[in-house]
Design a protein around this motif. Structure first.
Motif, PDB file in Angstrom:
ATOM      1  N   HIS A  91      81.475  10.834 -14.213  1.00 59.80           N
ATOM      2  CA  HIS A  91      81.525   9.706 -13.277  1.00 59.80           C
ATOM      3  C   HIS A  91      82.742   8.803 -13.512  1.00 59.80           C
ATOM      4  O   HIS A  91      82.994   7.900 -12.728  1.00 59.80           O
ATOM      5  N   GLY A  92      83.478   9.103 -14.604  1.00 57.40           N
ATOM      6  CA  GLY A  92      84.770   8.437 -14.784  1.00 57.40           C
ATOM      7  C   GLY A  92      84.870   7.462 -15.940  1.00 57.40           C
ATOM      8  O   GLY A  92      85.757   6.614 -15.952  1.00 57.40           O
ATOM      9  N   LYS A  93      84.003   7.583 -16.961  1.00 60.79           N
ATOM     10  CA  LYS A  93      84.032   6.656 -18.101  1.00 60.79           C
ATOM     11  C   LYS A  93      85.379   6.690 -18.822  1.00 60.79           C
ATOM     12  O   LYS A  93      86.001   5.648 -19.041  1.00 60.79           O
ATOM     13  N   THR A  94      85.794   7.904 -19.180  1.00 62.78           N
ATOM     14  CA  THR A  94      87.045   8.036 -19.937  1.00 62.78           C
ATOM     15  C   THR A  94      88.232   7.555 -19.114  1.00 62.78           C
ATOM     16  O   THR A  94      89.088   6.812 -19.606  1.00 62.78           O
ATOM     17  N   THR A  95      88.256   7.937 -17.851  1.00 62.34           N
ATOM     18  CA  THR A  95      89.368   7.533 -16.973  1.00 62.34           C
ATOM     19  C   THR A  95      89.411   6.014 -16.842  1.00 62.34           C
ATOM     20  O   THR A  95      90.473   5.403 -16.869  1.00 62.34           O
ATOM     21  N   LEU A  96      88.249   5.419 -16.717  1.00 63.20           N
ATOM     22  CA  LEU A  96      88.173   3.958 -16.588  1.00 63.20           C
ATOM     23  C   LEU A  96      88.686   3.264 -17.855  1.00 63.20           C
ATOM     24  O   LEU A  96      89.495   2.328 -17.780  1.00 63.20           O
ATOM     25  N   VAL A 158      79.058   4.433 -12.157  1.00 61.87           N
ATOM     26  CA  VAL A 158      78.392   5.366 -11.252  1.00 61.87           C
ATOM     27  C   VAL A 158      79.402   5.789 -10.184  1.00 61.87           C
ATOM     28  O   VAL A 158      80.029   4.937  -9.544  1.00 61.87           O
ATOM     29  N   ALA A 159      79.575   7.097 -10.040  1.00 64.89           N
ATOM     30  CA  ALA A 159      80.545   7.591  -9.059  1.00 64.89           C
ATOM     31  C   ALA A 159      80.000   7.401  -7.650  1.00 64.89           C
ATOM     32  O   ALA A 159      78.895   7.841  -7.329  1.00 64.89           O
ATOM     33  N   VAL A 222      85.283   0.007  -7.893  1.00 70.30           N
ATOM     34  CA  VAL A 222      86.546   0.287  -8.586  1.00 70.30           C
ATOM     35  C   VAL A 222      87.022   1.715  -8.327  1.00 70.30           C
ATOM     36  O   VAL A 222      86.263   2.562  -7.834  1.00 70.30           O
ATOM     37  N   SER A 223      88.270   1.921  -8.623  1.00 69.92           N
ATOM     38  CA  SER A 223      88.788   3.279  -8.714  1.00 69.92           C
ATOM     39  C   SER A 223      89.557   3.376 -10.019  1.00 69.92           C
ATOM     40  O   SER A 223      90.564   2.699 -10.201  1.00 69.92           O
ATOM     41  N   ALA A 224      89.051   4.209 -10.907  1.00 69.36           N
ATOM     42  CA  ALA A 224      89.712   4.360 -12.207  1.00 69.36           C
ATOM     43  C   ALA A 224      91.020   5.112 -12.042  1.00 69.36           C
ATOM     44  O   ALA A 224      91.862   5.103 -12.926  1.00 69.36           O
ATOM     45  N   ILE A 225      91.180   5.773 -10.897  1.00 76.90           N
ATOM     46  CA  ILE A 225      92.415   6.524 -10.650  1.00 76.90           C
ATOM     47  C   ILE A 225      93.515   5.592 -10.157  1.00 76.90           C
ATOM     48  O   ILE A 225      94.594   5.554 -10.715  1.00 76.90           O
ATOM     49  N   ASN A 226      93.241   4.812  -9.105  1.00 75.48           N
ATOM     50  CA  ASN A 226      94.332   3.979  -8.589  1.00 75.48           C
ATOM     51  C   ASN A 226      94.274   2.514  -9.066  1.00 75.48           C
ATOM     52  O   ASN A 226      95.133   1.716  -8.718  1.00 75.48           O
ATOM     53  N   GLY A 227      93.279   2.197  -9.861  1.00 75.17           N
ATOM     54  CA  GLY A 227      93.255   0.863 -10.465  1.00 75.17           C
ATOM     55  C   GLY A 227      92.590  -0.203  -9.613  1.00 75.17           C
ATOM     56  O   GLY A 227      92.446  -1.351 -10.055  1.00 75.17           O
ATOM     57  N   GLU A 228      92.167   0.164  -8.422  1.00 76.36           N
ATOM     58  CA  GLU A 228      91.481  -0.795  -7.547  1.00 76.36           C
ATOM     59  C   GLU A 228      90.270  -1.414  -8.259  1.00 76.36           C
ATOM     60  O   GLU A 228      89.501  -0.716  -8.919  1.00 76.36           O
ATOM     61  N   GLY A 229      90.146  -2.731  -8.147  1.00 72.64           N
ATOM     62  CA  GLY A 229      88.968  -3.408  -8.681  1.00 72.64           C
ATOM     63  C   GLY A 229      88.974  -3.658 -10.179  1.00 72.64           C
ATOM     64  O   GLY A 229      88.054  -4.265 -10.720  1.00 72.64           O
TER      65      GLY A 229
END
Ligand code: GDP
Ligand code: MG
Length: 370
Positions: A91-96, A158-159, A222-229
């Motif tokens: 769901h993106g923990k590491t990316t976040l 949560v994705a 949020v988006s952990a990819i583009n940094g939104e939020g």
């Protein structure tokens, strides 16, 4: 410790009051949930549950987890919140975590590269936030099982293109059991099929009702990819931590918890510790887990050597003779001889415990687990 009510005692044992009441009957005690039972009775019942109660008289200094030091109010200062990120796999923990870290690395730093030490701090609006980088669930379960509560706030990832999954629920349960506030990061908002409302709907069933739906749980898209939020998320963490009024006394010997530790070929035993109270200094003599050592060097999350580490700061420490375990407490001692004796005793106790199968906990340990 004096008498407790059946209800309180059951809580300490992590049992239902009804189970305790049932164990009381054969020893001739007909009690209700609010009735007080004495220590002898508690001891008998605890033994029925396989728990040995050690009396306060048996308290010894090697139980450094139990050494309580009360701080005068005027010595307390605000400390940064310690945040753990939890959520379902992928769901993106590491990316976040990576995104938060990379967006907060000051550009002047050596290639912007930060060292991995299992935890890091970021600064926003002049305030620091500590993130534990260890896999949230493992950190929570091992540390909590050992009575170490390190987390102040949980970020539940949560994705938005997926939904509430088994580990999402597990994370909620962990946080609730530890009484740690949850901020929901609805991640992957950049995806076309992101459906944040569905996440809100689903989480409502677990008692996490968004503020805009009349509840009190903060949801941050949020988006952990583009940094939104990302900024919003950090601001919300500060908001929640302000409400918690997290404080520590920086002007005393340090104590805290080992976050992770390993044997490094060149540097010997390396432990990442989180300072929970006091200030740790190079040269301090510490007991970490079962080992005594003198802090030879400390390295911060940017790979830089530091001489002092205040409350909530994670640092790598060098100087221990061996590798402690994640979740082990550490504490500074002024008296080296005493510290060595305490470490030896802890070592010996652990070996005894490994031999004997019985769980040995003190009433105070039990208290801590509520
Ligand atoms: P973890 O298992 O929770 O640590 O999840 P990861 O951080 O490893 O992410 C799982 C996958 O989701 C990876 O391929 C990431 O690149 C991707 N991912 C994570 N966050 C986002 C996001 O905000 N948007 C998109 N599109 N993908 C993401
Ligand atoms: Mg991961």
């Amino acid at each position: 410790s004096g008498p407790l009510s059946v209800g309180e005692f059951a809580k300490l044992l992590r049992k239902e009051a009804s189970e305790v009441i049932r164990k009381l009957i054969p020893i001739g005690v007909m009690a209700t949930i609010n009735q007080e039972i004495d220590v002898d009775t508690m001891t008998l019942v605890a033994e029925e549950f396989g728990v040995t109660v050690i009396y306060k008289e048996e308290f010894d200094e090697s139980n450094i987890e139990e050494i309580e030091e009360v701080d005068e109010k005027e010595n307390l200062q605000e400390r940064p919140p310690v945040v753990t990120i939890m959520g379902h796999v992928d769901h993106g923990k590491t990316t976040l975590l990576d995104k938060i870290r990379s967006t907060n690395v000051t550009s002047g730093e050596a290639g912007g590269i930060t060292q991995h030490i299992g935890a890091y701090q970021v600064e926003i609006s002049g305030k620091k936030i500590t993130f534990l980088d260890t896999p949230g669930h493992a950190a929570f379960t091992t540390m909590r099982a050992r009575g170490a509560e390190v987390t102040d706030i949980t970020i539940l990832v949560v994705a938005a293109d997926d939904g509430v999954m088994p580990q999402t629920i597990e994370a909620i349960n962990h946080a609730k059991a530890a009484n740690v506030p949850i901020i929901v990061a609805v991640n992957k908002m950049d995806k076309l099929d992101a459906n944040p409302d569905r996440i809100k709907q689903q989480l409502t069933e677990y008692g996490l009702v968004p503020e805009d739906w009349g509840g009190d749980t903060i949801f941050v898209p949020v988006s952990a990819i583009n940094g939104e939020g990302m900024e919003d998320l950090l601001e919300m963490i500060l908001l929640v931590s302000e409400v918690q009024e997290l404080k520590a006394n920086p002007d005393k010997r340090a104590r805290g918890v080992v976050i992770e530790a390993e044997l490094d070929k060149g540097r010997g035993a390396v432990a990442t510790v989180l300072i929970q109270n006091g200030t740790l200094k190079v040269g301090d003599g510490i007991v970490a887990g079962n080992y005594f050592g003198k802090i030879r060097a400390m390295i911060n999350d940017h790979g830089r050597r530091v001489k002092v580490a205040p409350p909530s700061m994670p640092v790598e420490i060098l100087g221990l003779p061996d590798v402690p375990s994640a979740g082990d407490p550490f504490m500074v001692f002024d008296d080296e001889k005493k510290a060595r004796a305490i470490a030896d005793k802890r070592n010996q106790k652990q070996r005894e415990e490994e031999r004997g199968a019985k769980t040995r906990v003190t009433l105070d340990d039990l208290f801590k687990q509520i």
